[in-house]
Design a protein around this motif. Structure first.
Motif, PDB file in Angstrom:
ATOM      1  N   ILE A   5       0.855  -1.188   0.000  1.00 49.80           N
ATOM      2  CA  ILE A   5       0.000   0.000   0.000  1.00 49.80           C
ATOM      3  C   ILE A   5       0.888   1.234   0.000  1.00 49.80           C
ATOM      4  O   ILE A   5       1.835   1.331   0.783  1.00 49.80           O
ATOM      5  CB  ILE A   5      -0.903   0.015   1.257  1.00 49.80           C
ATOM      6  N   SER A   7       0.825   5.302   0.523  1.00 54.18           N
ATOM      7  CA  SER A   7       0.043   6.441   1.018  1.00 54.18           C
ATOM      8  C   SER A   7       0.297   7.623   0.101  1.00 54.18           C
ATOM      9  O   SER A   7       1.430   8.074  -0.033  1.00 54.18           O
ATOM     10  CB  SER A   7       0.488   6.826   2.428  1.00 54.18           C
ATOM     11  N   LEU A  80      -9.313  -2.008  -0.176  1.00 53.98           N
ATOM     12  CA  LEU A  80      -9.115  -0.594  -0.536  1.00 53.98           C
ATOM     13  C   LEU A  80     -10.427   0.142  -0.347  1.00 53.98           C
ATOM     14  O   LEU A  80     -11.464  -0.274  -0.863  1.00 53.98           O
ATOM     15  CB  LEU A  80      -8.644  -0.471  -1.990  1.00 53.98           C
ATOM     16  N   TYR A  84      -6.913   8.001  -0.969  1.00 54.07           N
ATOM     17  CA  TYR A  84      -5.521   8.433  -0.781  1.00 54.07           C
ATOM     18  C   TYR A  84      -4.582   7.262  -0.487  1.00 54.07           C
ATOM     19  O   TYR A  84      -3.450   7.460  -0.074  1.00 54.07           O
ATOM     20  CB  TYR A  84      -5.418   9.522   0.313  1.00 54.07           C
ATOM     21  N   TYR A  85      -5.067   6.048  -0.705  1.00 61.42           N
ATOM     22  CA  TYR A  85      -4.205   4.867  -0.655  1.00 61.42           C
ATOM     23  C   TYR A  85      -4.225   4.180  -2.011  1.00 61.42           C
ATOM     24  O   TYR A  85      -5.285   4.079  -2.641  1.00 61.42           O
ATOM     25  CB  TYR A  85      -4.703   3.846   0.379  1.00 61.42           C
TER      26      TYR A  85
END
Ligand code: TYD
Length: 138
Positions: A5, A7, A80, A84-85
């Motif tokens: 992941i 950020s 998800l 914003y990831y």
């Protein structure tokens, strides 16, 4: 870089939030193509294949879905649900997208143009490819 992941930058703002992605900065590849998956009927799955070369970043711009990724040895599920990831998926990973929420929107940034011959649809072919390319795929 392994499946992980990422950020993304997020500017909180009372007028509405803003995030962005820069190639070779937030993601380790140049973006050759962008596509998106939307209007997925309940219970449907997408993917179910691997890519020999293509790397991707997948973002749930809206709603939520799960990504099951498999390097031939370990299977991981990532949920998800934030814009914003992003999930970075390197080449040589089997993936499936599932559990799409109503009105979910998946944005995919790809390192290659669309190329049908980059797809591996057979799971045993995928395992053989991983075995034959131990050094290529981390
Ligand atoms: P596919 O990658 O198989 O969908 P998913 O893996 O998400 O379930 O793509 C479905 C069809 O869309 C495929 O037959 C070819 C077409 N397609 C393009 O023409 N260009 C693209 O960039 C993508 C991703 C798909």
């Amino acid at each position: 870089m392994k499946t992980q992941i990422i950020s993304l930058p997020k500017y909180d703002d009372p007028r509405g939030n803003l995030s962005f992605i820069e190639e070779e900065n937030h993601i380790p590849f140049k973006i050759e193509r962008t596509y998106w998956i939307y209007d997925v009927p309940g219970g449907q799955t997408r993917g179910g294949h691997a890519f020999k070369e293509q790397q991707e970043l997948i973002v749930a711009l809206s709603g939520s879905f799960d990504l099951v990724v498999d390097d031939g040895q370990v299977k991981q599920t990532f949920s998800l649900n934030r814009s914003y990831y992003g999930l970075y998926i390197p080449s040589g990973i089997w993936r499936q997208m599932q559990n799409f929420s109503t009105n979910s929107l998946a944005l995919i940034l790809s390192s290659t143009h669309y190329n049908e011959s980059d797809y591996i649809y057979d799971y045993n072919d995928f395992l053989n490819m991983r075995r034959q390319n131990e050094t290529k795929y981390e």
